[in-house]
Design a protein around this motif. Structure first.
Motif, PDB file in Angstrom:
ATOM      1  N   ILE A  57       0.861  -1.178   0.000  1.00  0.00           N
ATOM      2  CA  ILE A  57       0.000   0.000   0.000  1.00  0.00           C
ATOM      3  C   ILE A  57       0.900   1.231   0.000  1.00  0.00           C
ATOM      4  O   ILE A  57       1.815   1.343   0.817  1.00  0.00           O
ATOM      5  CB  ILE A  57      -0.930   0.015   1.233  1.00  0.00           C
ATOM      6  CG1 ILE A  57      -1.911  -1.148   1.160  1.00  0.00           C
ATOM      7  CG2 ILE A  57      -1.674   1.351   1.322  1.00  0.00           C
ATOM      8  CD1 ILE A  57      -2.803  -1.272   2.383  1.00  0.00           C
ATOM      9  N   ILE A  71      -8.974   6.704  -1.419  1.00  0.00           N
ATOM     10  CA  ILE A  71      -8.433   5.417  -0.986  1.00  0.00           C
ATOM     11  C   ILE A  71      -9.124   4.341  -1.805  1.00  0.00           C
ATOM     12  O   ILE A  71     -10.355   4.262  -1.830  1.00  0.00           O
ATOM     13  CB  ILE A  71      -8.642   5.177   0.522  1.00  0.00           C
ATOM     14  CG1 ILE A  71      -8.026   6.311   1.336  1.00  0.00           C
ATOM     15  CG2 ILE A  71      -8.052   3.823   0.931  1.00  0.00           C
ATOM     16  CD1 ILE A  71      -8.355   6.263   2.815  1.00  0.00           C
ATOM     17  N   ILE A  92      -4.479   6.508  -2.239  1.00  0.00           N
ATOM     18  CA  ILE A  92      -3.812   5.423  -1.531  1.00  0.00           C
ATOM     19  C   ILE A  92      -4.230   4.156  -2.259  1.00  0.00           C
ATOM     20  O   ILE A  92      -5.424   3.917  -2.461  1.00  0.00           O
ATOM     21  CB  ILE A  92      -4.269   5.346  -0.051  1.00  0.00           C
ATOM     22  CG1 ILE A  92      -4.034   6.660   0.681  1.00  0.00           C
ATOM     23  CG2 ILE A  92      -3.626   4.151   0.645  1.00  0.00           C
ATOM     24  CD1 ILE A  92      -2.634   6.951   1.100  1.00  0.00           C
ATOM     25  N   ILE A 124      -2.182   0.612   8.682  1.00  0.00           N
ATOM     26  CA  ILE A 124      -1.387   1.828   8.553  1.00  0.00           C
ATOM     27  C   ILE A 124      -1.797   2.856   9.598  1.00  0.00           C
ATOM     28  O   ILE A 124      -0.969   3.378  10.350  1.00  0.00           O
ATOM     29  CB  ILE A 124      -1.527   2.458   7.140  1.00  0.00           C
ATOM     30  CG1 ILE A 124      -1.238   1.452   6.034  1.00  0.00           C
ATOM     31  CG2 ILE A 124      -0.662   3.719   7.021  1.00  0.00           C
ATOM     32  CD1 ILE A 124       0.172   0.926   5.966  1.00  0.00           C
ATOM     33  N   TYR A 132      -5.705  -0.489   4.965  1.00  0.00           N
ATOM     34  CA  TYR A 132      -5.084   0.817   5.209  1.00  0.00           C
ATOM     35  C   TYR A 132      -5.441   1.336   6.594  1.00  0.00           C
ATOM     36  O   TYR A 132      -4.565   1.709   7.371  1.00  0.00           O
ATOM     37  CB  TYR A 132      -5.520   1.818   4.136  1.00  0.00           C
ATOM     38  CG  TYR A 132      -5.169   3.246   4.457  1.00  0.00           C
ATOM     39  CD1 TYR A 132      -3.856   3.697   4.355  1.00  0.00           C
ATOM     40  CD2 TYR A 132      -6.138   4.144   4.879  1.00  0.00           C
ATOM     41  CE1 TYR A 132      -3.525   5.005   4.667  1.00  0.00           C
ATOM     42  CE2 TYR A 132      -5.814   5.455   5.182  1.00  0.00           C
ATOM     43  CZ  TYR A 132      -4.506   5.882   5.077  1.00  0.00           C
ATOM     44  OH  TYR A 132      -4.189   7.180   5.387  1.00  0.00           O
ATOM     45  N   TYR A 141       1.151   5.731  -1.106  1.00  0.00           N
ATOM     46  CA  TYR A 141       0.540   7.012  -1.407  1.00  0.00           C
ATOM     47  C   TYR A 141       1.036   7.434  -2.786  1.00  0.00           C
ATOM     48  O   TYR A 141       2.234   7.406  -3.050  1.00  0.00           O
ATOM     49  CB  TYR A 141       0.958   8.036  -0.351  1.00  0.00           C
ATOM     50  CG  TYR A 141       0.558   9.444  -0.682  1.00  0.00           C
ATOM     51  CD1 TYR A 141      -0.750   9.866  -0.523  1.00  0.00           C
ATOM     52  CD2 TYR A 141       1.488  10.352  -1.164  1.00  0.00           C
ATOM     53  CE1 TYR A 141      -1.114  11.164  -0.829  1.00  0.00           C
ATOM     54  CE2 TYR A 141       1.138  11.646  -1.474  1.00  0.00           C
ATOM     55  CZ  TYR A 141      -0.171  12.043  -1.300  1.00  0.00           C
ATOM     56  OH  TYR A 141      -0.529  13.330  -1.610  1.00  0.00           O
TER      57      TYR A 141
END
Length: 103
Positions: free
Chosen positions: A6, A85, A22, A97, A93, A8
């Motif tokens: 994952i 996202i 994302i 994250i 995520y 950005y």
């Protein structure tokens, strides 16, 4: 098997605060390129201005990095532009994250 992660992804070709998302990228075997959304990106090797990758077909410049736990992924935090996202990574995520599921 290529490594997936994952990340950005922000398009810097039009402005310093471009469209961002994302999503799950795939690294090539050699690690020299990244694939996402049918596009292939290669590193600018430090030669980019506020960008670290470029699209090999279009030349558009992108900032691609690991997402931050605090969600402040844009280089310019004052930007209020929305970060999309991808649905296929949404739960992972927020859980892995950001450390929490959205309410």
């Amino acid at each position: 098997m290529p490594k997936a992660r994952i990340m950005y992804i922000e398009n810097k070709s039009e402005s310093l605060n471009g469209p961002a998302r994302i999503g799950c990228v795939t690294f090539s075997k050699t690690g020299k390129s990244i694939s996402y959304g049918g596009r292939t990106f290669q590193s600018l090797k430090g030669r980019g201005y506020k960008a670290n990758y470029f699209d090999v077909e279009t030349g558009e410049r992108f900032w691609i990095s690991g997402p931050r736990k605090d969600g402040q992924d844009r280089l310019y935090a004052e930007s209020s532009a929305r970060i999309e996202i991808d649905p296929d990574v949404l739960e992972e995520y927020w859980r892995d994250i950001r450390g929490k599921l959205p309410e």
